[in-house]
Design a protein around this motif. Structure first.
Motif, PDB file in Angstrom:
ATOM      1  N   LYS A  18       0.979  -1.247   0.147  1.00  0.00           N
ATOM      2  CA  LYS A  18       0.138   0.008   0.226  1.00  0.00           C
ATOM      3  C   LYS A  18       0.679   1.536   0.274  1.00  0.00           C
ATOM      4  O   LYS A  18       1.700   1.022   0.763  1.00  0.00           O
ATOM      5  CB  LYS A  18      -1.133   0.484   0.946  1.00  0.00           C
ATOM      6  N   ILE A  19       0.265   2.240  -0.786  1.00  0.00           N
ATOM      7  CA  ILE A  19       1.302   3.449  -0.623  1.00  0.00           C
ATOM      8  C   ILE A  19       0.025   4.635  -0.797  1.00  0.00           C
ATOM      9  O   ILE A  19      -0.725   4.672  -1.435  1.00  0.00           O
ATOM     10  CB  ILE A  19       1.774   3.734  -2.589  1.00  0.00           C
ATOM     11  N   ARG A  61       2.122   9.393  -7.598  1.00  0.00           N
ATOM     12  CA  ARG A  61       2.458   8.489  -6.263  1.00  0.00           C
ATOM     13  C   ARG A  61       4.068   8.704  -5.843  1.00  0.00           C
ATOM     14  O   ARG A  61       4.980   9.088  -4.902  1.00  0.00           O
ATOM     15  CB  ARG A  61       2.340   8.118  -4.980  1.00  0.00           C
ATOM     16  N   VAL A  62       4.484   7.994  -7.214  1.00  0.00           N
ATOM     17  CA  VAL A  62       5.749   6.769  -6.876  1.00  0.00           C
ATOM     18  C   VAL A  62       6.354   7.589  -7.741  1.00  0.00           C
ATOM     19  O   VAL A  62       6.424   7.445  -9.638  1.00  0.00           O
ATOM     20  CB  VAL A  62       5.657   5.197  -6.254  1.00  0.00           C
ATOM     21  N   GLY A  63       7.930   8.195  -8.219  1.00  0.00           N
ATOM     22  CA  GLY A  63       8.750   8.107  -9.401  1.00  0.00           C
ATOM     23  C   GLY A  63      10.099   6.815  -9.228  1.00  0.00           C
ATOM     24  O   GLY A  63      10.272   6.602  -8.011  1.00  0.00           O
ATOM     25  N   TYR A  64      10.173   6.580 -10.429  1.00  0.00           N
ATOM     26  CA  TYR A  64      11.040   5.419 -11.357  1.00  0.00           C
ATOM     27  C   TYR A  64      12.000   5.513 -11.548  1.00  0.00           C
ATOM     28  O   TYR A  64      11.939   5.797 -12.765  1.00  0.00           O
ATOM     29  CB  TYR A  64      10.286   4.246 -10.980  1.00  0.00           C
ATOM     30  N   VAL A  65      13.322   5.872 -11.083  1.00  0.00           N
ATOM     31  CA  VAL A  65      14.878   6.078 -12.013  1.00  0.00           C
ATOM     32  C   VAL A  65      15.357   5.001 -12.305  1.00  0.00           C
ATOM     33  O   VAL A  65      15.666   4.510 -11.365  1.00  0.00           O
ATOM     34  CB  VAL A  65      16.026   7.597 -11.553  1.00  0.00           C
ATOM     35  N   THR A  68       6.486  14.025  -7.316  1.00  0.00           N
ATOM     36  CA  THR A  68       5.644  12.747  -6.554  1.00  0.00           C
ATOM     37  C   THR A  68       6.669  12.676  -5.119  1.00  0.00           C
ATOM     38  O   THR A  68       7.611  13.111  -4.730  1.00  0.00           O
ATOM     39  CB  THR A  68       6.026  11.352  -7.091  1.00  0.00           C
ATOM     40  N   ASP A  69       5.842  12.273  -4.029  1.00  0.00           N
ATOM     41  CA  ASP A  69       5.994  12.836  -2.643  1.00  0.00           C
ATOM     42  C   ASP A  69       7.130  10.783  -2.504  1.00  0.00           C
ATOM     43  O   ASP A  69       7.815  10.795  -1.842  1.00  0.00           O
ATOM     44  CB  ASP A  69       4.581  11.721  -2.195  1.00  0.00           C
ATOM     45  N   ILE A  70       6.407  10.173  -3.362  1.00  0.00           N
ATOM     46  CA  ILE A  70       8.187   8.930  -3.455  1.00  0.00           C
ATOM     47  C   ILE A  70       8.769   9.106  -5.014  1.00  0.00           C
ATOM     48  O   ILE A  70       8.165   8.924  -5.448  1.00  0.00           O
ATOM     49  CB  ILE A  70       7.776   7.820  -3.233  1.00  0.00           C
TER      50      ILE A  70
END
Lengths: 265, 280
Positions: A61-62, A78-82, A155-157
Motif C-alpha cells: 500500500k502506498i 505517487r511514486v517516481g522511479y529512476v 511525486t511524494d516517493i
C-alpha cells in the motif's frame, strides 16, 4: 505518505521465487538504502512500489492506495522511479521535452509543468542543456536527465535503482546533492545501491536483503556495523566503518566526522 | 621492457576541433597492471581505444605520434593483425556482444572462429576461459538474457579466450556487485602475474589500490600523474579536479590537519590506514 508492505511474496512466471515473505513500513519522508548481492530481490521489491509488479501474495500500500487496485499510470502520481540504465527510459528529441513529458502526462497545467521542469533541470545542473538530444550527452549526463525527468513529476516517493553505477566522483556528488534536496523537501527517497560508501554517507536507514528476504533493517550505523551478517549477502561495510572496527573504536562509525570524533576519544 | 609504447600521441575524433588526447607519453612493461583513472571526459576510453587500435583504424580521425604494441606500429598495421596482440573489453558490454550468436558459448567462440582456430582447440579454450571467469553455468543462455554484470563477464571472457598479450579493459566491473568486482579483479591480477599486460580504465579507487601495480591519472586528455598506487592516488596534483579518492586518504588528510595522522605518506588501503592510525 507511508509505504506499507505486508507478507509480500513474488514469483516470476518462470517459477523463480524472488521475494519470500517480507513486511516493511517506510514512513513519509524516510530515506532508505537497500543493499545486498545481485539476485537478492532488491529491484523486484521496489518494482512493487509503483505497481510494475503485483504481489503473488501479501499486499503493498502506498498511502491509502493498494497497488493491486490502481494502474501503473495512476501509481506514477505517487511514486517516481529512476531506472538503473537511463537508456531504458529516455526517448525524446531534446532534454527539455524529455523532462516535460512526465509532468504533462500527470495533467499539470502548462504553467505548473514549466515550473517543475525548470526546478528539476536546475537541481540536476542541466539548465544549459535543454536543447540537446539526450543521446548526444555523455552517459553521466544522460543519468542526470533520467533523474530530472522523474523529479519533475514531483511525486511524494522517489526510487533510484543503482544511481551511482559507472559515475565519476563529480557526478556522484551531484546525485548525493539531489537526494539531499529531496530529503529537505520531505520526499521519501528509496535507493538501491552496491556503493556502500555512498549508502553510508547519504542514508539514515539501511535494509540489507538476501535471497528474497530482509536480513537486516534499521539505523545505518547499526546495520553497517554487522560485518558478519552483511558478509552473507556479500556486502562489505563502508571503508571508514571497517577502519573504525580494526582500530577498536567503541561505536560503529560511517563517515569522516564520526570517525575523527571516535579517534579523538 | 615496454610492450606498449605511446610517444607524443595527440588525437582528434573526426569532425571535432579539440584533441581528446594531448601529447601522451606512456610506456607499459610486459606483465604490468596499469590502472587509468580520471573524471568522465578525461580521455580514458579514447586511450583504451588507441592502445587497442580502434583509434584510428575504426574511429578514423587524426592521430599524431607513435603507438607501438609488441614491436608493431599502429599506423603501419591493420586492425585484424592488431587484435591478435591486443584485446579490448568495452565499457558497455551491450556494444560488444556480436548479436550474431544465440548462446554465451558461441559468443565467446566468435573471435576464435574468425581467426580459424581448430574446432577441438576452440572448445577447450572456450571452456577454460569460462571457468576462469566463473560463467560456465551461463554457457547455454542467450547473451541478451543476462544481467549487466553477467554480460560484462561474457564480454571479458570473449577477449580472454583470444589469449591477447595486452588486455585493455574499460571499466570492466561498472555493473557488478562487490563480489563480482572482487572476483574479476582477482582474475585480472592472476593473469598479470602470469605475464599478461593489463591496462584498465577504472573509477573504483580502493580496488585499484589493492590490485594494480601502477596508476596513470588522465585529466583533460593529458597525463598529470603516473606512479605507484600509494603515491599517485594521494598526489596533490589530483586535488580539485574531480578524481575519486579513497575514504582512507581523505580522512587521513583531515586527521593530519588536527594532528591525528603523523606519517608523511597518506594511506590508500585499509592496511595502510590501520598502520598509520593504530598508535594515535
Amino acid at each position: 505518505m507511508n509505504i506499507e508492505i505486508q507478507n509480500l511474496t513474488f514469483s516470476y512466471p518462470t517459477g523463480v521465487q524472488a521475494l519470500r515473505g517480507l513486511s516493511l513500513t517506510i514512513n513519509s519522508g524516510g530515506q532508505v538504502a537497500i543493499v545486498g548481492q545481485n539476485g537478492a530481490g532488491k529491484t523486484t521489491l521496489v518494482k512493487h512500489f509503483n505497481g510494475l509488479l503485483q504481489p503473488t501474495s501479501g499486499s503493498v500500500k502506498i498511502g491509502d492506495w493498494d497497488t493491486r487496485e490502481h494502474s501503473v499510470a495512476k501509481m506514477a502520481r505517487r511514486v517516481g522511479y529512476v531506472f538503473q540504465n537511463p537508456d531504458e527510459q529516455l526517448f525524446s528529441k531534446n532534454v527539455g521535452v524529455e523532462v516535460a513529458f512526465g509532468p504533462k502526462n500527470l495533467g499539470m497545467s502548462a504553467q505548473q509543468a514549466e515550473g517543475q521542469v525548470k526546478d528539476a533541470l536546475a537541481m540536476t545542473e542541466l539548465s544549459d542543456k535543454t536543447e540537446t538530444n539526450p543521446y548526444d550527452l555523455s552517459a553521466t549526463w544522460r543519468k542526470m536527465v533520467a533523474l530530472a525527468s522523474v523529479i519533475a513529476m514531483d511525486t511524494d516517493i522517489v526510487i533510484f535503482d543503482e544511481p551511482t553505477t559507472g559515475q565519476d566522483a563529480a557526478n556522484i556528488a551531484r546525485i548525493a546533492n539531489v537526494i539531499k534536496v529531496l530529503r529537505e523537501r520531505g520526499k521519501t527517497v528509496i535507493t538501491i545501491t552496491h556503493d556502500i560508501d555512498f549508502c553510508a554517507e547519504n542514508f539514515e536507514r539501511v535494509i540489507a536483503m538476501s535471497q528474497g528476504r530482509i536480513l537486516l533493517d534499521g539505523n545505518a550505523n547499526d546495520v553497517l556495523g554487522q560485518e558478519d551478517i552483511l558478509a552473507t549477502t556479500y556486502v562489505d561495510p563502508p571503508q571508514l566503518t571497517r577502519l573504525g572496527k580494526r582500530l577498536g573504536l567503541q561505536k560503529t562509525v560511517r563517515n569522516e566526522e564520526e570517525f575523527l570524533a571516535g579517534l579523538n576519544k | 621492457m615496454a610492450i606498449v609504447s605511446l610517444q607524443n600521441v595527440t588525437y582528434k575524433y573526426p569532425l571535432t576541433d579539440a584533441p581528446v588526447l594531448k601529447n601522451i607519453n606512456l610506456q607499459v612493461n610486459e606483465g604490468e597492471f596499469v590502472a587509468v583513472i580520471g573524471p568522465n571526459g578525461a580521455g580514458k576510453s579514447t586511450l583504451c581505444y588507441t592502445v587497442a587500435g580502434f583509434v584510428p583504424h575504426f574511429f578514423k580521425g587524426e592521430l599524431m605520434g607513435a603507438v607501438e604494441v609488441a614491436g608493431a606500429e599502429s599506423s603501419k598495421s591493420n586492425l585484424h593483425e592488431w587484435v591478435l596482440n591486443v584485446g579490448l573489453a568495452f565499457q558497455n558490454p551491450f556494444n560488444q556482444i556480436s548479436g550474431a550468436k544465440y548462446t554465451v558459448f558461441e559468443e565467446i567462440a566468435f573471435g576464435l572462429e574468425n581467426i580459424g582456430v581448430p574446432r577441438e582447440e576452440m572448445i577447450q579454450r572456450v571452456n577454460d576461459a569460462m571457468k576462469l571467469t566463473g560463467i560456465s553455468e551461463l554457457a547455454d543462455r542467450s547473451p541478451y538474457s543476462l544481467s549487466g554484470g553477467q554480460q560484462q563477464r561474457v564480454a571479458l571472457t570473449s577477449i580472454l579466450v583470444m589469449h591477447p598479450k595486452v588486455l585493455v579493459l574499460d571499466e570492466p566491473t561498472s555493473q557488478m556487485d562487490p563480489i563480482g568486482t572482487r572476483e574479476v579483479f582477482g582474475v585480472i591480477r592472476t593473469l598479470a602475474e602470469r605475464g599478461m599486460t593489463v591496462i584498465m580504465a577504472e573509477h573504483k579507487v580502493e580496488w585499484i589500490a589493492n590490485f594494480a601495480d601502477r596508476v596513470v591519472a588522465l585529466h583533460e586528455g593529458q597525463i598529470i600523474e603516473d606512479g605507484k598506487p600509494q603515491e599517485a592516488l594521494t598526489s596533490d596534483v589530483l586535488a580539485g579536479k574531480g578524481f575519486g579518492i579513497s575514504r582512507y586518504t581523505s580522512v587521513a588528510r583531515k586527521a593530519k590537519e588536527i594532528g591525528l595522522w603523523k606519517k608523511d605518506k597518506l594511506p590508500v588501503t585499509l592496511e595502510e590506514a590501520v598502520e598509520g592510525f593504530k598508535n594515535v
